[in-house]
Motif scaffolding. Structure first.
Motif, PDB file in Angstrom:
ATOM      1  N   LYS A   1      39.286  35.709  49.128  1.00  0.00           N
ATOM      2  CA  LYS A   1      40.662  36.090  49.478  1.00  0.00           C
ATOM      3  C   LYS A   1      41.387  36.777  48.340  1.00  0.00           C
ATOM      4  O   LYS A   1      42.242  37.621  48.563  1.00  0.00           O
ATOM      5  CB  LYS A   1      41.459  34.850  49.889  1.00  0.00           C
ATOM      6  N   VAL A   2      41.089  36.389  47.098  1.00  0.00           N
ATOM      7  CA  VAL A   2      41.811  37.023  45.981  1.00  0.00           C
ATOM      8  C   VAL A   2      41.058  38.245  45.431  1.00  0.00           C
ATOM      9  O   VAL A   2      41.368  38.743  44.354  1.00  0.00           O
ATOM     10  CB  VAL A   2      42.138  36.012  44.839  1.00  0.00           C
ATOM     11  N   GLY A   3      40.054  38.704  46.182  1.00  0.00           N
ATOM     12  CA  GLY A   3      39.425  39.977  45.828  1.00  0.00           C
ATOM     13  C   GLY A   3      38.326  39.902  44.777  1.00  0.00           C
ATOM     14  O   GLY A   3      37.960  40.906  44.169  1.00  0.00           O
ATOM     15  N   GLU A   4      37.773  38.709  44.552  1.00  0.00           N
ATOM     16  CA  GLU A   4      36.723  38.588  43.517  1.00  0.00           C
ATOM     17  C   GLU A   4      35.338  39.016  44.007  1.00  0.00           C
ATOM     18  O   GLU A   4      34.423  39.161  43.205  1.00  0.00           O
ATOM     19  CB  GLU A   4      36.630  37.134  43.015  1.00  0.00           C
ATOM     20  N   TRP A   5      35.173  39.193  45.326  1.00  0.00           N
ATOM     21  CA  TRP A   5      33.850  39.578  45.852  1.00  0.00           C
ATOM     22  C   TRP A   5      33.729  41.102  45.797  1.00  0.00           C
ATOM     23  O   TRP A   5      33.992  41.801  46.752  1.00  0.00           O
ATOM     24  CB  TRP A   5      33.713  39.068  47.290  1.00  0.00           C
ATOM     25  N   THR A   6      33.336  41.588  44.628  1.00  0.00           N
ATOM     26  CA  THR A   6      33.316  43.031  44.416  1.00  0.00           C
ATOM     27  C   THR A   6      31.902  43.584  44.279  1.00  0.00           C
ATOM     28  O   THR A   6      31.696  44.784  44.254  1.00  0.00           O
ATOM     29  CB  THR A   6      34.105  43.373  43.134  1.00  0.00           C
TER      30      THR A   6
END
Ligand SMILES: NC(=O)c1ccc[n+]([C@@H]2O[C@H](COP(=O)([O-])OP(=O)(O)OC[C@H]3O[C@@H](n4cnc5c(N)ncnc54)[C@H](O)[C@@H]3O)[C@@H](O)[C@H]2O)c1
Length: 324
Positions: free
Chosen positions: A126-131
């Motif tokens: 949710k906080v965008g760490e899966w990059t």
């Protein structure tokens, strides 16, 4: 004339109506001393009491001289002074069986979410760490075929063992006050003393009632003998576990993680150190909290009060010996 009762929990309309066909019902918000003072006449004349979660102690009973039956919308009854009820021949009814399967589902959810870090990694997404493609810092540990330890092999423990054995191929190790023949026959569950269950389990699941004997049963010494890779689950009652010792064990890496549905103080204070640990899944006491099961529990509690005030205590009664 219909007997008077106090209702201290909101019920679905259909159940409230059922209650009202049998009793003259006074609905109160809680059992706090201010509320008891405000509705003093209703408390003084009530023969029955129905609700959940509030303390029913000697001080309250003194305000209810006509009380004959109490009915709690729960299976646990550690918030009742049972000795004081017995001394006054007041029966206590509860709701075992209707919630067993749902609470076992919650326990399995805690096992799975703690082991696979479901809450933690979902938050990272949710906080965008899966990059990019994930690496070992996102990995969890296996659940299937690991040893599941159950402390308190009662109704809920048995339903958990069934899920773990048939669904996940997990060997079951357990401790209870006595051997559980059904668990041993159906799930090849192995009985062990408390120390053995703590030492040998990959998941240590506590499903105990809160009593004088179980208060802080799990503390510093018990966490120290668990495996460093162990995951600790509690869905019984919070005070069975010394929470300060649990926090230390999690911080010091004496155990891997914890999944908790119950706490020493509920609601869990926002500044609880448990909430700052990434390896903790903390639930707001949702063991039985599904629409279906909460309805069935409330319906069961209503029927229990009707039965009890008609002298029927063969089923769902904690202290049938108190029936006059
Ligand atoms: N998280 C939730 O929402 C939720 C929901 C329902 C029940 N509960 C808790 O779970 C508890 C168990 O429910 P249940 O229906 O399985 O009850 P149960 O009475 O069927 O089982 C309790 C088990 O604990 C064992 N036990 C008691 N004292 C012990 C001790 N000192 N050492 C070892 N074993 C001991 C008993 O022998 C029994 O096997 C309830 O009392 C309640 O506190 C929590």
């Amino acid at each position: 004339m219909k007997p008077s009762i106090i209702l201290y929990k909101a019920l679905p309309d259909v159940l409230q109506q059922r209650l009202e066909t049998h009793f003259s019902v006074t609905r109160v918000p809680d059992l706090k001393p201010e509320t008891v003072a405000q509705f003093a006449d209703a408390f003084a004349s009530a023969q029955g009491l129905l609700g959940s979660s509030e303390k029913v102690d000697q001080a309250l009973l003194e305000k209810m001289p006509q009380l004959r039956a109490t009915s709690t919308i729960s299976v646990g009854y550690d918030n009742f002074d049972v000795d004081a009820l017995n001394a006054r021949n007041i029966v206590l009814m509860h709701t075992p069986t209707v919630l067993t399967e749902t609470v076992a589902d919650t326990l399995m959810a805690l096992v799975l979410s703690s082991a696979r870090r479901v809450v933690e990694v979902a938050e990272r997404v949710k906080v965008g760490e899966w990059t990019s493609s994930i690496g070992p810092d996102w990995f969890g540990v296996d659940v299937h075929h690991k040893t599941l330890g159950i402390i308190g092999m009662g109704r809920i423990g048995l339903a958990l063992a069934q899920r773990a054995h048939f669904g996940f191929g997990m060997p079951i190790l357990y401790n209870a006050r006595r051997h559980h023949t059904e668990a041993e026959e159906r799930f090849q569950a192995r009985y062990g003393d408390l120390e053995t269950v703590l030492k040998e389990s990959d998941f240590v699941c506590v499903v105990l009632p809160l009593t004088e004997e179980t208060h802080h049963l799990i503390g510093e010494k018990q966490f120290a003998i668990m495996k460093k890779s162990a995951i600790f689950i509690n869905a019984g009652r919070g005070p069975v576990v010394d929470e300060t010792a649990l926090v230390e064990a999690l911080r010091n890496g004496e155990i891997l993680a914890a999944g908790l549905d119950v706490f020493e103080k509920e609601p869990l204070p926002i500044d609880s150190p448990l909430l700052s640990l990434p390896n903790v899944v903390a639930l707001p006491h949702i063991g039985s909290a599904t629409h279906e099961t909460r309805y069935n529990m409330a319906a069961c509690a209503v029927d229990n009060l009707i039965d009890a005030l008609n002298g029927k205590v063969e089923k769902n009664c904690v202290n049938p010996q108190a029936a006059r």
